[in-house]
Design an enzyme around this catalytic site. Sequence first.
Site, PDB file in Angstrom:
ATOM      1  N   GLY A 250      27.257  32.137 -62.464  1.00  0.00           N
ATOM      2  CA  GLY A 250      28.549  32.784 -62.295  1.00  0.00           C
ATOM      3  C   GLY A 250      29.218  32.684 -60.950  1.00  0.00           C
ATOM      4  N   PRO A 289      22.943  28.707 -62.465  1.00  0.00           N
ATOM      5  CA  PRO A 289      24.272  28.296 -62.014  1.00  0.00           C
ATOM      6  C   PRO A 289      24.804  27.082 -62.775  1.00  0.00           C
ATOM      7  CG  PRO A 289      22.624  27.483 -60.489  1.00  0.00           C
ATOM      8  CD  PRO A 289      21.882  28.256 -61.540  1.00  0.00           C
ATOM      9  N   ARG A 291      28.942  26.209 -62.824  1.00  0.00           N
ATOM     10  CA  ARG A 291      30.146  25.828 -62.083  1.00  0.00           C
ATOM     11  C   ARG A 291      29.878  25.537 -60.603  1.00  0.00           C
ATOM     12  NH1 ARG A 291      35.250  27.697 -63.714  1.00  0.00           N
ATOM     13  NH2 ARG A 291      34.196  29.364 -64.849  1.00  0.00           N
ATOM     14  N   CYS A 357      51.486  18.190 -78.564  1.00  0.00           N
ATOM     15  CA  CYS A 357      52.599  18.952 -79.115  1.00  0.00           C
ATOM     16  C   CYS A 357      52.320  20.444 -79.116  1.00  0.00           C
ATOM     17  CB  CYS A 357      52.910  18.455 -80.518  1.00  0.00           C
ATOM     18  SG  CYS A 357      53.303  16.717 -80.495  1.00  0.00           S
ATOM     19  N   GLU A 358      52.250  21.038 -77.943  1.00  0.00           N
ATOM     20  CA  GLU A 358      52.074  22.478 -77.746  1.00  0.00           C
ATOM     21  C   GLU A 358      52.734  22.796 -76.412  1.00  0.00           C
ATOM     22  OE1 GLU A 358      50.206  24.699 -79.590  1.00  0.00           O
ATOM     23  OE2 GLU A 358      49.201  23.264 -80.914  1.00  0.00           O
TER      24      GLU A 358
END
Length: 429
Positions: A250, A289, A291, A357-358
């Site tokens: 985290g 860990p 990230r 297409c968003e």
Amino acid sequence: MIPALPASEGYGYRPGTSGLRLYCEDVALDELATRFGTPLYIYSRRAIETGYMAYRSALKNRSAQVCYAVKANSNLAVLDVLARLGAGFDIVSSGELARVVAAGGDASKVVFSGVGKTEREIGAALNANIACFNVESAPELDRIDAAAQRLSKRARVSLRVNPDINARTHPYISTGLKNNKFGVAYDDALPLARLTAQKTAVDLVGIGCHIGSQITEIAPYIEAVDRIVDLIEALAREGVAVGHIDIGGGLGIRYRTEENPPLISDLIAALLSRLDSRGQQHLTVIFEPGRSIVGNAGMLLTRVEYLKPGASKNFAIVDAAMNDLIRPALYDAWMDVVPVAPRTSSPERYDIVGPVCESSDWLARDRALALHPGDLLAIASAGAYAMAMSSNYNTRARPAEVMVSGSQAYCVRQREAISELFASESRLP
Ligand SMILES: *Cc1c(COP(=O)(O)O)cnc(C)c1O
């Protein structure tokens, strides 16, 4: 002026004959674009190693295991680099276990987290002799006990407790609050630990927690550790000894220059000193860990297809999209966008958007850049929760992935071919 990069270990600008160019280690990103095409994920091997070693060195001679959270980036080459350094792995599915094994990882250093482990997944993990199941509920404990009996194995389990701590991060990635689905409720932990000690084929080896992701302060970790140590002490008074404390993962990374998450070394030092002052220096410490090891090691390289001036804003339409990198659309995440070959002309403000297409298909908003169609842009800090969360939405083939090591670049995942995308589908008979 050299554009500022966030703390992206392994990346930097170097002067060339036609101005500055962005490099990953000793390889220029524009050369990677020519060789492998765009969009392209790029990882610096050195940066991944530096991240992992920061944990190892801070742990000094402490009995400890750093279990890299595979879900952050599960490419085999990433797992391989970490396995070679002796890493353990935190998995959340039997698919991730298969990846760890395929990458040369050691199953006996694997911890298995997640609220929904199926019978089949538990069986696969027992057969692989993983280190430990991080149990998140009473019915899961029953299931593991039954599976271990059936297979004539013993299952090592650790309880993942929900310490009810506010990690002060984005609600989607906060996991240690009472109303989250994760972990055993704090008040249920002691009764469940007692029950575990009575199971036939299960050994209680640890207690742990994981309170969220992209955490930028040390304090919530200390609070969580205190609460877990309270449980460990209460169990010890009843004669139940556990060997490890799992502090989860985290730790946040720097996505923008003004962000200042704690250094890995400072976090570990603070946690170890807290464990010492609570008289728990004998506990093995496990970290999970993700990230903080791979986040800043990756960039997503993309090419500007069109510039579209608008009434209220300009759009730069690039060849990467939300299917390749969903963090901005999903979490409103801010990711740095830097030119591979910075222009000296004056910048304009652009929203960087993809072709999907968003309206949520944006990668960055309101960035000052001097752009021409055909320019290359790098989206920084894209090593974690980036390719791992990609999809084929809009029947878009996912990018290739390249690992750079010194002056070498290895393709570690081929770009998908369109035909593969529907190869397992069929028409009606
Ligand atoms: C996702 C996850 C991690 C890794 O979190 P990071 O924020 O990437 O460090 C660790 N442990 C568990 C149980 C997770 O679900």
